[in-house]
Scaffold this active site. Structure first.
Site, PDB file in Angstrom:
ATOM      1  CG  ASN A 228      83.478 -59.843  23.584  1.00 13.94           C
ATOM      2  OD1 ASN A 228      83.751 -60.062  22.589  1.00 13.94           O
ATOM      3  ND2 ASN A 228      82.326 -58.948  24.015  1.00 13.94           N
ATOM      4  CD  GLU A 264      74.888 -57.952  23.578  1.00 13.12           C
ATOM      5  OE1 GLU A 264      74.380 -56.713  24.024  1.00 13.12           O
ATOM      6  OE2 GLU A 264      74.634 -59.050  24.347  1.00 13.12           O
TER       7      GLU A 264
END
Ligand code: GH3
Ligand code: MG
Length: 372
Positions: A228, A264
């Site tokens: 990210n 995730e």
């Protein structure tokens, strides 16, 4: 207000005021379609209906125009002569009954005589009523009203039923959609946590009954925070979708369930699967995700996105629990991370608590496979 006679056909009676297209504006009127070539009959019936504000007489003198006129004016009842130049009235009844728009519209046959054979043939072909010309006004009105009433009631019932059926189909589709929404993860389209929990409960009980093994894989993208950071959150979301697709592709049995476990993290439930089979699936999942070759410059273990997995399998039985299976898979995942990531670890046999077994089980360590 006088009923209007529309000139739907070239009737030669001079009854031409108004046009067919004006009629719709008058709303509630029921159309009585008269098909008769005789001017005297048409005039007599026009007079009989003259003071009936809710009935509108449309006269058609040309039998060849009868069907198109009927389709256009949409009558609630047809008054029809049996003997007309150039056509047989019985055939016209048959045509009406074969026409999808006219098949249910009542037909009152107007005959010149009381003839049982004609009467029986007319009814056989689908006529609704039989009157001898020129009928008595009270009787004609009563028959017209009775037929119009039953026709409009039937039409309303059909329309209500159709509307209801459409609503039902819509509602069912919405329910399916809603049901899907409640069990699906919005981002990845995988099963959500709620669906995972329900499936685990169900499969736990099924495997317990069948004394079959149940396996659970928990997996997590390696260094996803750094992904990210490197590529941005939207790219992170896209990566999760890609990984979800790869996981979905890798499990083949209908009963296997791939779910999004958390941010995730993903989970795969494998019913009727022993530890060895679960390890095979774990390897396949890891390979499939690696094969995506999604660049990951923040990862310390590879140049592409990788997975770490924890594997746990057991035959459900008394003393064991779903929570225990999850904890075992989670412990193995933690061990795979600790051992270097991009690998799977297998949980030791899932603890079945017994009073003196706790110390021994606490010392059990997961076995870890080396990464690529
Ligand atoms: P590790 O290899 O130990 O798993 O490290 P990690 O960075 O993957 O683990 P950590 O738990 O530190 O970070 C998980 C990150 O996953 C944090 C969060 O930014 C990201 N994440 C969780 N859910 C989502 C999501 O829905 N979309 C995106 N883009 N990122 C998410
Ligand atoms: Mg992670």
């Amino acid at each position: 207000m006088l009923p209007r006679v529309a000139s739907a056909c070239d009737d030669g009676f001079g009854m031409t005021e108004g046009s067919l297209s004006d009629r719709g504006k008058e709303g509630e009127k029921q159309v009585v379609l008269l098909i008769d070539d005789q001017a005297i009959v048409a005039e007599a019936i026009r007079r009989m209906l003259a003071d009936q504000p809710d009935l509108e007489l449309v006269h058609c003198a040309d039998v060849a125009r009868a069907l198109p006129t009927a389709r256009e004016v949409r009558p609630s009842v047809v008054l029809q002569d049996l003997v007309m130049p150039g056509a047989d009235g019985f055939t016209l009844v048959r045509y009406f009954r074969a026409d999808p728009q006219m098949e249910n519209v009542p037909i009152i046959v107007l005959s010149s005589k009381e003839e049982p054979r004609d009467k029986s043939r007319a009814f056989e072909l689908g006529a609704s009523d039989y009157l001898v010309k020129i009928p008595d006004r009270i009787e004609l009105l009563a028959r017209i009203r009775a037929h119009v009433r039953s026709f409009t009631a039937q039409r309303e019932r059909d329309e209500a039923f159709r509307a209801l059926s459409e609503l039902k189909v819509e509602l069912e589709a919405k329910n399916v959609q809603l049901q899907l929404l409640t069990v699906t993860d919005g981002l990845t389209g995988l099963a959500n946590r709620r669906h995972l929990d329900a499936t685990l409960d169900l499969e736990w009980r099924r495997c317990m009954r069948e004394r079959a093994p149940l396996a659970l894989l928990l997996m997590d993208i390696d260094y996803f925070k750094k992904y990210n950071d490197a590529y941005g959150h939207p790219a992170g979301d896209a990566c999760l979708q890609e990984v979800a697709g790869a996981l979905k592709r890798s499990v083949r049995r209908p009963a296997d369930l791939v779910a999004r476990y958390g941010g995730e993290e993903f989970a795969v439930v494998l019913p009727n699967t022993p530890e060895l089979g679960a390890v095979t699936v774990a390897s396949a999942l890891r390979m499939e995700v690696a094969a995506l070759q999604l660049p990951h410059r923040g990862s310390d273990v590879a140049s592409h996105v990788t997975l770490s997995l924890g594997v746990a399998a057991l035959v459900p039985g008394p003393g064991a629990s779903v929570a225990g299976l999850i904890a075992a898979a989670d412990g193995a995942l933690y061990e795979a991370k600790r051992a270097g990531r991009n690998r799977h670890a297998v949980a030791p046999p899932v603890p079945v608590p017994e009073p003196d077994a706790e110390v021994e089980l606490a010392q059990a360590q997961p076995s870890v496979t080396p990464g690529e």
